[in-house]
Design a protein around this motif. Structure first.
Motif, PDB file in Angstrom:
ATOM      1  N   UNK A 294       0.808  -1.220   0.000  1.00 49.84           N
ATOM      2  CA  UNK A 294       0.000   0.000   0.000  1.00 49.84           C
ATOM      3  C   UNK A 294       0.843   1.273   0.000  1.00 49.84           C
ATOM      4  N   UNK A 295       2.115   1.135   0.411  1.00 51.08           N
ATOM      5  CA  UNK A 295       2.979   2.320   0.441  1.00 51.08           C
ATOM      6  C   UNK A 295       3.424   2.752  -0.947  1.00 51.08           C
ATOM      7  N   UNK A 296       3.202   1.888  -1.956  1.00 47.97           N
ATOM      8  CA  UNK A 296       3.658   2.206  -3.309  1.00 47.97           C
ATOM      9  C   UNK A 296       2.607   3.042  -4.035  1.00 47.97           C
ATOM     10  N   UNK A 297       2.441   4.261  -3.569  1.00 52.28           N
ATOM     11  CA  UNK A 297       1.536   5.196  -4.231  1.00 52.28           C
ATOM     12  C   UNK A 297       2.117   5.582  -5.589  1.00 52.28           C
ATOM     13  N   UNK A 298       1.289   6.172  -6.404  1.00 56.89           N
ATOM     14  CA  UNK A 298       1.768   6.612  -7.710  1.00 56.89           C
ATOM     15  C   UNK A 298       2.962   7.543  -7.559  1.00 56.89           C
ATOM     16  N   UNK A 299       2.915   8.430  -6.580  1.00 56.14           N
ATOM     17  CA  UNK A 299       4.005   9.390  -6.392  1.00 56.14           C
ATOM     18  C   UNK A 299       5.298   8.688  -5.970  1.00 56.14           C
ATOM     19  N   UNK A 300       5.184   7.732  -5.064  1.00 51.85           N
ATOM     20  CA  UNK A 300       6.371   6.993  -4.625  1.00 51.85           C
ATOM     21  C   UNK A 300       7.001   6.255  -5.796  1.00 51.85           C
ATOM     22  N   UNK A 301       6.174   5.633  -6.612  1.00 52.55           N
ATOM     23  CA  UNK A 301       6.697   4.889  -7.761  1.00 52.55           C
ATOM     24  C   UNK A 301       7.334   5.840  -8.767  1.00 52.55           C
ATOM     25  N   UNK A 302       6.746   7.013  -8.966  1.00 54.60           N
ATOM     26  CA  UNK A 302       7.357   8.008  -9.852  1.00 54.60           C
ATOM     27  C   UNK A 302       8.734   8.423  -9.342  1.00 54.60           C
ATOM     28  N   UNK A 303       8.847   8.614  -8.035  1.00 54.24           N
ATOM     29  CA  UNK A 303      10.139   9.011  -7.465  1.00 54.24           C
ATOM     30  C   UNK A 303      11.179   7.916  -7.639  1.00 54.24           C
ATOM     31  N   UNK A 304      10.766   6.668  -7.476  1.00 53.06           N
ATOM     32  CA  UNK A 304      11.703   5.565  -7.677  1.00 53.06           C
ATOM     33  C   UNK A 304      12.101   5.445  -9.150  1.00 53.06           C
ATOM     34  N   UNK A 305      11.152   5.684 -10.036  1.00 53.60           N
ATOM     35  CA  UNK A 305      11.472   5.636 -11.455  1.00 53.60           C
ATOM     36  C   UNK A 305      12.482   6.719 -11.810  1.00 53.60           C
ATOM     37  N   UNK A 306      12.279   7.905 -11.280  1.00 48.70           N
ATOM     38  CA  UNK A 306      13.226   8.993 -11.510  1.00 48.70           C
ATOM     39  C   UNK A 306      14.613   8.608 -11.004  1.00 48.70           C
ATOM     40  N   UNK A 307      14.678   8.055  -9.798  1.00 51.79           N
ATOM     41  CA  UNK A 307      15.968   7.666  -9.226  1.00 51.79           C
ATOM     42  C   UNK A 307      16.626   6.565 -10.050  1.00 51.79           C
ATOM     43  N   UNK A 308      15.820   5.637 -10.578  1.00 52.43           N
ATOM     44  CA  UNK A 308      16.373   4.529 -11.364  1.00 52.43           C
ATOM     45  C   UNK A 308      16.919   5.025 -12.697  1.00 52.43           C
ATOM     46  N   UNK A 309      16.147   5.847 -13.406  1.00 55.38           N
ATOM     47  CA  UNK A 309      16.610   6.377 -14.686  1.00 55.38           C
ATOM     48  C   UNK A 309      17.872   7.206 -14.466  1.00 55.38           C
ATOM     49  N   UNK A 310      17.893   7.998 -13.401  1.00 57.31           N
ATOM     50  CA  UNK A 310      19.094   8.796 -13.103  1.00 57.31           C
ATOM     51  C   UNK A 310      20.283   7.896 -12.813  1.00 57.31           C
ATOM     52  N   UNK A 311      20.047   6.808 -12.075  1.00 59.87           N
ATOM     53  CA  UNK A 311      21.142   5.873 -11.766  1.00 59.87           C
ATOM     54  C   UNK A 311      21.674   5.211 -13.033  1.00 59.87           C
ATOM     55  N   UNK A 312      20.784   4.874 -13.951  1.00 63.77           N
ATOM     56  CA  UNK A 312      21.230   4.280 -15.222  1.00 63.77           C
ATOM     57  C   UNK A 312      22.129   5.245 -15.976  1.00 63.77           C
ATOM     58  N   UNK A 313      21.728   6.510 -16.016  1.00 65.65           N
ATOM     59  CA  UNK A 313      22.510   7.498 -16.769  1.00 65.65           C
ATOM     60  C   UNK A 313      23.820   7.843 -16.068  1.00 65.65           C
ATOM     61  N   UNK A 314      23.870   7.622 -14.746  1.00 67.44           N
ATOM     62  CA  UNK A 314      25.090   7.930 -13.989  1.00 67.44           C
ATOM     63  C   UNK A 314      26.029   6.731 -13.884  1.00 67.44           C
ATOM     64  N   UNK A 315      25.556   5.545 -14.295  1.00 65.69           N
ATOM     65  CA  UNK A 315      26.358   4.332 -14.116  1.00 65.69           C
ATOM     66  C   UNK A 315      27.647   4.425 -14.933  1.00 65.69           C
ATOM     67  N   UNK A 316      28.742   3.889 -14.430  1.00 66.78           N
ATOM     68  CA  UNK A 316      30.013   3.912 -15.182  1.00 66.78           C
ATOM     69  C   UNK A 316      29.871   3.196 -16.516  1.00 66.78           C
ATOM     70  N   UNK A 317      30.524   3.694 -17.526  1.00 65.23           N
ATOM     71  CA  UNK A 317      30.525   3.050 -18.838  1.00 65.23           C
ATOM     72  C   UNK A 317      29.338   3.439 -19.681  1.00 65.23           C
TER      73      UNK A 317
END
Length: 317
Positions: A294-317
């Motif tokens: 229940x804690x996975x509200x739309x907003x929480x999932x959006x924030x995690x998606x943002x963090x994941x996409x940012x992590x992909x772009x920041x990953x080495x290589x």
């Protein structure tokens, strides 16, 4: 049918069709809605047997779904193909993709033991199991290839979440403006993620977890293994945090999987899948909440998606 829950009731024509595919002397005695799906209504049918026992079947019905016939044809074909491969998938009992006999396109299959597990607890144990199972799926060499994969997201359809890391998202969108990298095609599940994998988990000994089934084969395709890896990675990132999405890609290689050769090629597919989720965050997060997260509200999932996409772009290589 003894279940009086209106939501669980099977429509009359569909019930009659399913009953015709039972063994002699059997009858449907109870139905139960199975939650977690997005596109299909899924029910467990308890079947009374001649010896007084019961066995279970699963009924999937597509109501108002534009490509229902195509999806059910593909799922029926996949279940037939998977028989005897060692991949734990349901067995096909019957299919009515055109709704010739049912109110809506429907598919009847065997029921598999186990349950989906979406909790954070025990993920470290389940992650390598998921990776090894996906490697086994990609090892299938079908006599007839399924259709080529389809990826609908474009640079113009991405929905950047409110407050997202603008520079990272702009760079990610530029990645998918480029042509898709060349790839060696493989058999893909195309919707492989924890919500479509069943586990037998003993609460007292989580280290004994094992996969008992992989379900929902309606999107089976032919394409790069990186697509399946990326899809599961994104789901894990949204369910459990970005680090787990990155970790799954590593686990897939550790399990013997062969993703694209270069970091830029792997990044393309992972970014493409992550950006695809931006268009349907509300749709994919609702079943998780219904399953208890229940804690996975739309907003929480959006924030995690943002963090994941940012992590992909920041990953080495």
């Amino acid at each position: 049918m003894t279940d009086h829950d209106e939501a669980a009731a099977v429509r009359p024509l569909t019930l009659a069709w399913a009953s015709r595919h039972l063994e002699a002397g059997e009858r449907i005695v109870r139905t139960e809605v199975l939650h977690g799906g997005v596109t299909a209504e899924t029910r467990r049918l308890a079947v009374g047997t001649r010896d007084g026992g019961t066995r279970d079947l699963v009924l999937r019905t597509f109501v108002g779904v534009e490509h229902a016939e195509e999806w059910l044809d593909r799922e029926a074909g996949a279940l037939t193909l998977l028989t005897g491969t060692g991949v734990p998938a349901p067995e096909l009992v019957a299919a009515d993709p055109t709704a010739a006999y049912c109110e809506y396109p429907s598919l009847l299959m065997t029921h598999l033991a186990g349950r989906t597990v979406l909790d954070d607890e025990g993920l470290e144990t389940r992650l390598p199991l998921l990776a090894r199972q996906l490697v086994a799926i990609h090892a299938i060499r079908p006599a007839e290839r399924p259709r080529e994969y389809v990826a609908l997201t474009t640079a113009d359809t991405v929905v950047t979440p409110k407050g997202a890391e603008a520079v990272a998202w702009a760079a990610a969108i530029d990645v998918i403006r480029q042509p898709a990298p060349p790839y060696e095609g493989r058999f893909l599940h195309r919707d492989f993620h924890p919500g479509n994998v069943l586990f037998d988990v003993a609460p007292a000994r989580p280290a004994g977890a094992r996969i008992t089934g992989v379900v929902d084969w309606a999107a089976t395709s032919w394409g790069p293994v990186d697509l399946d890896v990326a899809h599961c990675s994104t789901n894990l990132a949204l369910l459990h945090g970005p680090a787990w999405g990155l970790r799954f890609a590593e686990a897939y290689e550790e399990a013997g999987g062969m993703p694209a050769a270069t970091a830029s090629e792997r990044l393309y597919w992972r970014v493409r899948d992550g950006l695809a989720f931006s268009e349907e965050v509300r749709l994919v997060s609702q079943p998780w909440r219904e399953a208890g997260r229940t804690e996975l509200t739309t907003r929480v999932v959006e924030e995690r998606l943002d963090a994941y996409v940012t992590a992909l772009m920041d990953a080495p290589g």
